[in-house]
Design an enzyme around this catalytic site. Structure first.
Site, PDB file in Angstrom:
ATOM      1  N   HIS A 192       0.870  -1.178   0.000  1.00  0.00           N
ATOM      2  CA  HIS A 192       0.000   0.000   0.000  1.00  0.00           C
ATOM      3  C   HIS A 192       0.904   1.224   0.000  1.00  0.00           C
ATOM      4  O   HIS A 192       1.725   1.411   0.901  1.00  0.00           O
ATOM      5  CB  HIS A 192      -0.921   0.022   1.213  1.00  0.00           C
ATOM      6  CG  HIS A 192      -1.869   1.188   1.199  1.00  0.00           C
ATOM      7  ND1 HIS A 192      -3.140   1.120   0.656  1.00  0.00           N
ATOM      8  CD2 HIS A 192      -1.716   2.467   1.629  1.00  0.00           C
ATOM      9  CE1 HIS A 192      -3.729   2.296   0.762  1.00  0.00           C
ATOM     10  NE2 HIS A 192      -2.888   3.130   1.346  1.00  0.00           N
ATOM     11  N   CYS A 193       0.754   2.060  -1.011  1.00  0.00           N
ATOM     12  CA  CYS A 193       1.608   3.243  -1.154  1.00  0.00           C
ATOM     13  C   CYS A 193       0.830   4.493  -0.761  1.00  0.00           C
ATOM     14  O   CYS A 193      -0.142   4.853  -1.439  1.00  0.00           O
ATOM     15  CB  CYS A 193       2.104   3.368  -2.596  1.00  0.00           C
ATOM     16  SG  CYS A 193       3.141   4.823  -2.863  1.00  0.00           S
ATOM     17  N   PRO A 194       1.230   5.174   0.316  1.00  0.00           N
ATOM     18  CA  PRO A 194       0.504   6.399   0.702  1.00  0.00           C
ATOM     19  C   PRO A 194       0.666   7.531  -0.298  1.00  0.00           C
ATOM     20  O   PRO A 194      -0.192   8.414  -0.385  1.00  0.00           O
ATOM     21  CB  PRO A 194       1.140   6.757   2.056  1.00  0.00           C
ATOM     22  CG  PRO A 194       2.479   6.114   2.043  1.00  0.00           C
ATOM     23  CD  PRO A 194       2.331   4.864   1.247  1.00  0.00           C
ATOM     24  N   ASN A 242      -2.008   6.926  -2.460  1.00  0.00           N
ATOM     25  CA  ASN A 242      -3.231   6.693  -1.692  1.00  0.00           C
ATOM     26  C   ASN A 242      -3.998   5.482  -2.220  1.00  0.00           C
ATOM     27  O   ASN A 242      -5.213   5.522  -2.405  1.00  0.00           O
ATOM     28  CB  ASN A 242      -4.132   7.937  -1.716  1.00  0.00           C
ATOM     29  CG  ASN A 242      -5.305   7.820  -0.754  1.00  0.00           C
ATOM     30  OD1 ASN A 242      -5.195   7.213   0.303  1.00  0.00           O
ATOM     31  ND2 ASN A 242      -6.450   8.390  -1.126  1.00  0.00           N
TER      32      ASN A 242
END
Length: 333
Positions: free
Chosen positions: A190-192, A195
């Protein structure tokens, strides 16, 4: 090509009580076609806004500090076109990676699983013995209901996973994301900054995003170097429309930003390409999961992500990958 044996099941609890379908509520009714996919996460939204701000800051410094004040018209036009094109492609890739719904897109699963003439189920994945050809992404939440499990008509010995967190029938190579609150098939991480989860349906856009950010960072660093040399040779008051102290501060900040993101995105780009070529996600590498899926060539793995056949569309965030003759992922449950 190596085929997966139909008798190879995952080593989990095989008792019917494992699924506990009575604890699952029916899944929510799917939204209308075309509904935008967007993760409502405060940290992810903030990181996405920061990403856009940094790219726009680079745009401001490149245009108004270095290119527009330059007396070399050809130099300004060429570098302005190249930088703005790369920045546009980077932001477009960011939007596609952030707003792409990682839901399966194949249409042949209705024929493979339900027979020709059967209605195509909306966002439902039916595990069967043998091989199912389909692209999967986000798994529908709450579909591990008693009614749905009975509709699968599982044969003796067949096994399915149930995610205890989102109460979903979990296909092979799927992992639960605590931020998206969904199970994502072929979830890398999951890449912030985008998002969103990086999965099989938006991995192309994430790879393009890291590539274009690395390119504009390198381009900006080269232009900053030439601009400093030009200002040292000329009068500082004539090489920029801003005062010399302001010009130096803006250029140093851009240089720091470009160097930081060049290193970060180059590493991410390299790890993503390696993950695609080996057909092994970051989570699978971290957990050292046993390989239970068909092994394909590196070129086939690239086409499975970027589309078939090879074309300029591989570099375009506006071109949706077309698997064509590329062999889709195969799995058994």
């Amino acid at each position: 090509m190596m085929l997966i044996p139909t008798h190879h099941f995952r080593d989990i609890e095989r008792k019917p009580e494992y699924l506990q379908p009575e604890k699952c509520v029916p899944p929510p009714h799917p939204g209308p076609v075309g509904t935008m996919w967007f993760i409502r996460d405060g940290c992810g939204i903030a990181c996405a806004i920061v990403t856009w701000f940094l790219v726009l800051y680079a745009e401001f410094v490149v245009l108004f500090v270095m290119l527009i004040p330059s007396r070399d018209y050809v130099y300004s036009v060429i570098n302005g076109i190249v930088f703005n094109l790369l920045a546009f492609l980077a932001l477009a890739s960011h939007c596609r990676a952030m707003l792409t719904d990682p839901v399966r897109t194949c249409t042949e699963m209705a024929f493979t699983l339900f027979g020709r003439g059967s209605p195509f189920p909306e966002k439902l994945d039916k595990p069967v013995s043998g091989r199912s050809k389909c692209l999967l992404g986000a798994v529908p939440k709450g579909n591990a209901t008693k009614e749905f499990i009975e509709s699968l008509q599982l044969k003796p010995g067949q096994v399915v996973y149930k995610c205890p967190k989102c109460c979903s029938i979990k296909p092979d190579r799927a992992h639960h994301c605590s931020v998206c609150k969904r199970c994502i098939r072929k979830m890398d991480h999951h890449c912030p900054w985008v998002n969103n989860c990086v999965g099989e349906n938006n991995q192309k856009y994430f790879v393009l995003f890291t590539m274009y950010i690395a390119l504009i960072s390198l381009h900006a660093l080269v232009m900053v170097g030439f601009h400093f040399l030009h200002c040292f040779e000329e009068d500082w008051t004539k090489c920029s429309s801003f005062s010399p102290p302001t010009t130096v501060i803006l250029l140093i900040l851009l240089c720091f930003e470009g160097l930081l993101f060049l290193i970060f995105t180059s590493v991410m780009f390299g790890t993503q390409v390696h993950s695609i070529c080996t057909d092994e996600t970051g989570i699978e590498q971290l957990k050292k999961e046993e390989r239970r899926w068909a092994k394909k060539t590196k070129w086939m793995n690239m086409k499975a992500v970027f589309g078939h056949p090879f074309s300029l569309g591989w570099a375009s965030p506006f071109a949706t990958p077309d698997q064509g003759k590329a062999d889709p992922y195969q799995y058994v449950v």
